[in-house]
Design an enzyme around this catalytic site. Structure first.
Site, PDB file in Angstrom:
ATOM      1  N   GLU A 124      -1.378 -16.444  -9.968  1.00 45.68           N
ATOM      2  CA  GLU A 124      -0.551 -15.546 -10.591  1.00 45.68           C
ATOM      3  C   GLU A 124       0.954 -16.206 -10.316  1.00 45.68           C
ATOM      4  O   GLU A 124       1.633 -16.314 -11.214  1.00 45.68           O
ATOM      5  CB  GLU A 124      -0.511 -14.081 -10.217  1.00 45.68           C
ATOM      6  CG  GLU A 124      -2.084 -13.542 -10.757  1.00 45.68           C
ATOM      7  CD  GLU A 124      -1.982 -12.264 -10.645  1.00 45.68           C
ATOM      8  OE1 GLU A 124      -1.047 -11.422 -10.239  1.00 45.68           O
ATOM      9  OE2 GLU A 124      -3.116 -11.682 -10.739  1.00 45.68           O
ATOM     10  N   CYS A 150      -6.396  -4.961  -7.589  1.00 45.09           N
ATOM     11  CA  CYS A 150      -6.216  -4.607  -6.366  1.00 45.09           C
ATOM     12  C   CYS A 150      -5.834  -5.988  -5.213  1.00 45.09           C
ATOM     13  O   CYS A 150      -5.247  -5.576  -4.529  1.00 45.09           O
ATOM     14  CB  CYS A 150      -7.776  -4.210  -5.791  1.00 45.09           C
ATOM     15  SG  CYS A 150      -8.991  -4.766  -5.894  1.00 45.09           S
ATOM     16  N   HIS A 151      -5.967  -7.111  -5.854  1.00 43.64           N
ATOM     17  CA  HIS A 151      -5.426  -8.070  -5.250  1.00 43.64           C
ATOM     18  C   HIS A 151      -4.070  -8.220  -5.101  1.00 43.64           C
ATOM     19  O   HIS A 151      -3.260  -8.960  -4.362  1.00 43.64           O
ATOM     20  CB  HIS A 151      -6.088  -9.743  -5.703  1.00 43.64           C
ATOM     21  CG  HIS A 151      -5.621  -9.896  -7.188  1.00 43.64           C
ATOM     22  ND1 HIS A 151      -6.226  -9.147  -8.278  1.00 43.64           N
ATOM     23  CD2 HIS A 151      -4.514 -10.535  -7.728  1.00 43.64           C
ATOM     24  CE1 HIS A 151      -5.657  -9.568  -9.320  1.00 43.64           C
ATOM     25  NE2 HIS A 151      -4.582 -10.378  -8.976  1.00 43.64           N
ATOM     26  N   TYR A 157       0.979  -1.078  -0.013  1.00 45.15           N
ATOM     27  CA  TYR A 157       0.160  -0.142   0.175  1.00 45.15           C
ATOM     28  C   TYR A 157       0.765   1.302  -0.058  1.00 45.15           C
ATOM     29  O   TYR A 157       0.549   2.155  -0.678  1.00 45.15           O
ATOM     30  CB  TYR A 157      -0.871  -0.090   1.424  1.00 45.15           C
ATOM     31  CG  TYR A 157      -1.907  -0.995   1.176  1.00 45.15           C
ATOM     32  CD1 TYR A 157      -3.273  -0.819   0.704  1.00 45.15           C
ATOM     33  CD2 TYR A 157      -1.644  -2.451   1.766  1.00 45.15           C
ATOM     34  CE1 TYR A 157      -4.124  -1.960   0.679  1.00 45.15           C
ATOM     35  CE2 TYR A 157      -2.555  -3.242   1.779  1.00 45.15           C
ATOM     36  CZ  TYR A 157      -3.835  -3.209   1.383  1.00 45.15           C
ATOM     37  OH  TYR A 157      -4.962  -4.135   1.178  1.00 45.15           O
ATOM     38  N   ASN A 191     -12.395  -0.061  -5.561  1.00 42.01           N
ATOM     39  CA  ASN A 191     -12.337  -0.618  -6.927  1.00 42.01           C
ATOM     40  C   ASN A 191     -13.435  -1.233  -7.541  1.00 42.01           C
ATOM     41  O   ASN A 191     -13.831  -2.168  -7.048  1.00 42.01           O
ATOM     42  CB  ASN A 191     -11.165  -1.590  -7.050  1.00 42.01           C
ATOM     43  CG  ASN A 191     -10.709  -2.138  -8.400  1.00 42.01           C
ATOM     44  OD1 ASN A 191     -11.172  -1.640  -9.342  1.00 42.01           O
ATOM     45  ND2 ASN A 191      -9.900  -3.178  -8.294  1.00 42.01           N
TER      46      ASN A 191
END
Length: 185
Positions: free
Chosen positions: A177, A150-151, A119, A142
């Site tokens: 990912e 945003c993850h 952040y 979002n």
């Protein structure tokens, strides 16, 4: 006339490895992706097999079709996401000049598949190094999760932090990912 500028919203429901994703948009762009709450993590077999349009296929606008194609690639063939067009976004939050909009656009441009950012670092990239809490607020606002990733925003400690789709989904997306990125390497 005031009524002429309103868009005609269309909706679709996609069955994905993380549950039913509800997408909405108009001819001008994508409005929103609503995530389901996950109570259990999907297994490897479920995550590769589950993908279909459950509702709304016959009425999809071009931005919804692009969103569906992008999400399909994200879950099933992530390497393809880099070459697919991102749908236009037609949500007021992404069209106004605000810190939240700036943070979301910065996140979309700067933090790539398989990466994570704190952040605090995202606040720095967005032009205000002391706005880490405001970045958290931007993530909660979002309207287009997964596409605007945003993850991928985590705590400075390395902990994942909270997520609108629930912490299990955030962990699953980050893990998905990481595994896919390792396969490309």
């Amino acid at each position: 006339k005031a009524g002429e500028s309103r868009c005609e919203e269309k909706r679709a429901v996609l069955l994905s490895p993380v549950g039913k994703l509800r997408i909405s948009g108009c001819e001008m762009g994508l409005h929103e992706i609503k995530l389901p709450k996950m109570s259990v993590l999907p297994s490897g077999a479920e995550s590769s097999a589950a993908w279909e349009v459950c509702e709304g296929a016959e009425e999809m606008t071009e931005p919804l079709k692009q969103c569906m194609a992008w999400l399909h690639a994200y879950f099933c063939q992530p390497a393809r996401t880099e070459s697919l067009p991102m749908p236009a976004f037609h949500h007021p939050l992404l069209q106004q000049d605000s810190f939240t909009g700036q943070v979301l656009w910065t996140l979309l441009r700067e933090v790539k598949f398989g990466e994570a950012v704190s952040y605090k670092r995202l606040a720095e990239l967005s032009g205000n190094s002391r706005a880490a809490r405001a970045v958290g607020g931007a993530m909660r606002s979002n309207p287009i999760p997964i596409l605007i990733p945003c993850h991928r925003v985590i705590r400075s400690s390395g902990q994942s932090g909270n997520y609108g789709g629930g912490n299990l989904m955030k962990e699953w997306l980050l893990s998905h990912e990481k595994l896919q990125k390792e396969k490309w390497a």
